[in-house]
Enzyme design. Structure first.
Site, PDB file in Angstrom:
ATOM      1  N   SER A 153       0.564 -12.185   1.715  1.00 58.63           N
ATOM      2  CA  SER A 153      -0.879 -12.000   1.548  1.00 58.63           C
ATOM      3  C   SER A 153      -1.696 -12.714   2.616  1.00 58.63           C
ATOM      4  O   SER A 153      -2.892 -12.453   2.744  1.00 58.63           O
ATOM      5  CB  SER A 153      -1.306 -12.504   0.159  1.00 58.63           C
ATOM      6  OG  SER A 153      -0.719 -11.735  -0.868  1.00 58.63           O
ATOM      7  N   GLU A 378       0.629  -3.597   0.042  1.00 59.13           N
ATOM      8  CA  GLU A 378      -0.687  -3.229   0.600  1.00 59.13           C
ATOM      9  C   GLU A 378      -1.817  -4.029  -0.043  1.00 59.13           C
ATOM     10  O   GLU A 378      -2.930  -3.541  -0.200  1.00 59.13           O
ATOM     11  CB  GLU A 378      -0.955  -1.730   0.443  1.00 59.13           C
ATOM     12  CG  GLU A 378       0.182  -0.821   0.811  1.00 59.13           C
ATOM     13  CD  GLU A 378       0.533  -0.842   2.281  1.00 59.13           C
ATOM     14  OE1 GLU A 378      -0.146  -1.541   3.044  1.00 59.13           O
ATOM     15  OE2 GLU A 378       1.503  -0.168   2.656  1.00 59.13           O
TER      16      GLU A 378
END
Length: 399
Positions: A153, A378
């Site tokens: 992340s 994603e």
């Protein structure tokens, strides 16, 4: 046990998106594209995907060529052999592909919205001419190397480095959880340089590049996922994507892929709900179909409502994309909502199927397992919540 339901659909009565007549929102060309992809999935994916999932492998190269033949790879891009379809048409294609399996949709979206888009948007004319036509045809498979073993992340902290050595670049580092990597011919690799983050087009046959398949996955088993190791990989100067400057470039690529997920997750949810409807109307307990009981109907109604809402959200984002006004935080809204609701639908559908819900004879738990990965990749739900929160408050909560 009722008949296996990961086969072509013929029962139009229970088709979930008919509740609000949402087909009426589409143009005839959009419906035609959707129907072509749906037919491909019904004939090429559904009869085999349970076996692919159980075996932990799929015929990626064969599927890529078939997708390329239909113009599905990079279909929303223009020129260089790409179809130049609308963003909405691309979204509908993602929905149908993921109704077959999330891994199948991942093959197309990583190829088109990450690897091909990066070259199309940030590459030189020479790079575009060399790579995009065979990638659009499915003859060359690409992957997108951003995530690292210790940096998911937080890509700004990536450890992969690229240094200049004369006119060459030398890359060292590693990427993890990279879709298509074990079967890829080319990778778009993001690395830190003295001038910030830059992107590089790296043929996988380059000395020093190695890819390893990640085994023992419980999710996305019909998808090829791997680790890429870069050991003093020497590249010519023209391997760098000349227009990719800073972390904004790979994040923009991720926005393209997230848009496809907004639609794709609905396909998994629709397939689960369709399966549950078929099952509930034929499965009898206490002398009647379980679809006739109030608690079952309440579950079906709530799931159908959430599916329609997610579709309308995706439709709105698709229209925004087609007029060029779609913003990243709007895509975050779509990804956060639609994946979260799709996973909830898959889990609830499993309860309607009872013990049969955990059987590979039905697609529901396979979809649920896949969506656990889609929830994370994603951008995790937490990341998208913070993106939306920053837009609402004007304050960034990122460290």
């Amino acid at each position: 046990m009722t008949a296996r339901t990961d086969q072509p659909r013929t029962n139009r009565r229970s088709y979930p998106l008919e509740l609000l007549d949402l087909d009426a929102t589409l143009a005839e060309e959009e419906r035609q594209i959707r129907d072509v992809v749906r037919q491909l999935v019904d004939t090429r994916v559904r009869p085999h995907v349970a076996g692919w999932y159980e075996a932990g492998e799929a015929p990626v190269r064969e599927l890529a060529v078939e997708f390329g033949r239909l113009g599905l790879l990079g279909m929303h891009l223009t020129g260089y052999g790409c179809a130049g379809a609308s963003a909405l048409a691309y979204g509908l294609a993602c929905l149908e592909l993921e109704a077959g399996d999330s891994g199948v949709r991942s093959l197309a979206s990583v190829q088109g919205s990450l690897a091909m888009y990066a070259i199309w948007r940030y590459g030189s004319e020479e790079q575009k001419r060399r790579w995009l036509p065979p990638m659009a045809a499915g003859e060359t498979i690409g992957c997108f190397g951003l995530t690292e073993p210790d940096h998911g992340s937080d890509p700004a902290s990536m450890a992969t480095r690229a240094r200049r050595d004369g006119t060459d670049w030398v890359l060292t580092g590693g990427k993890m959880w990279i879709t298509n990597a074990p079967v890829a011919d080319v990778a778009v690799i993001w690395a830190r340089t003295d001038d910030g983050v830059r992107g590089f087009v790296v043929p996988m046959s380059t000395p020093g590049v190695a890819a390893r398949e990640i085994r023992r996955k419980m999710s996305l088993r019909a998808s090829s996922t791997g680790e890429i190791v870069l050991d003093e990989v020497r590249l010519p100067a023209d391997a760098r994507l000349p227009e990719a400057v800073g972390l904004k470039a790979p994040l923009n690529c991720l926005t393209q892929a997230r848009y496809g997920i907004v639609w794709g997750a609905l396909g998994a949810a629709r397939d689960c709900l369709h399966t549950a409807l078929d099952y509930a109307t034929t499965r009898e307990q206490f002398g009647r179909p379980i679809a006739g009981f109030q608690l079952t109907q309440a579950k079906l109604a709530d799931m159908a409502v959430e599916l329609q809402k997610g579709y309308l959200l995706a439709l709105h984002l698709g229209r925004l994309a087609d007029v060029g006004t779609l913003r990243p935080e709007q895509v975050s809204v779509g990804k956060l909502n639609n994946v979260r609701e799709a996973l909830a639908i898959a889990r609830q559908c499993r309860t309607i199927l009872g013990a049969n819900g955990v059987s590979g004879e039905y697609p529901v738990l396979r979809h649920a397992n896949n969506l656990e990965s889609v929830l994370t990749y994603e951008g995790t739900s937490e990341i998208h919540q913070l993106v939306i929160g920053a837009r609402l408050t004007g304050l960034s909560a990122f460290a």
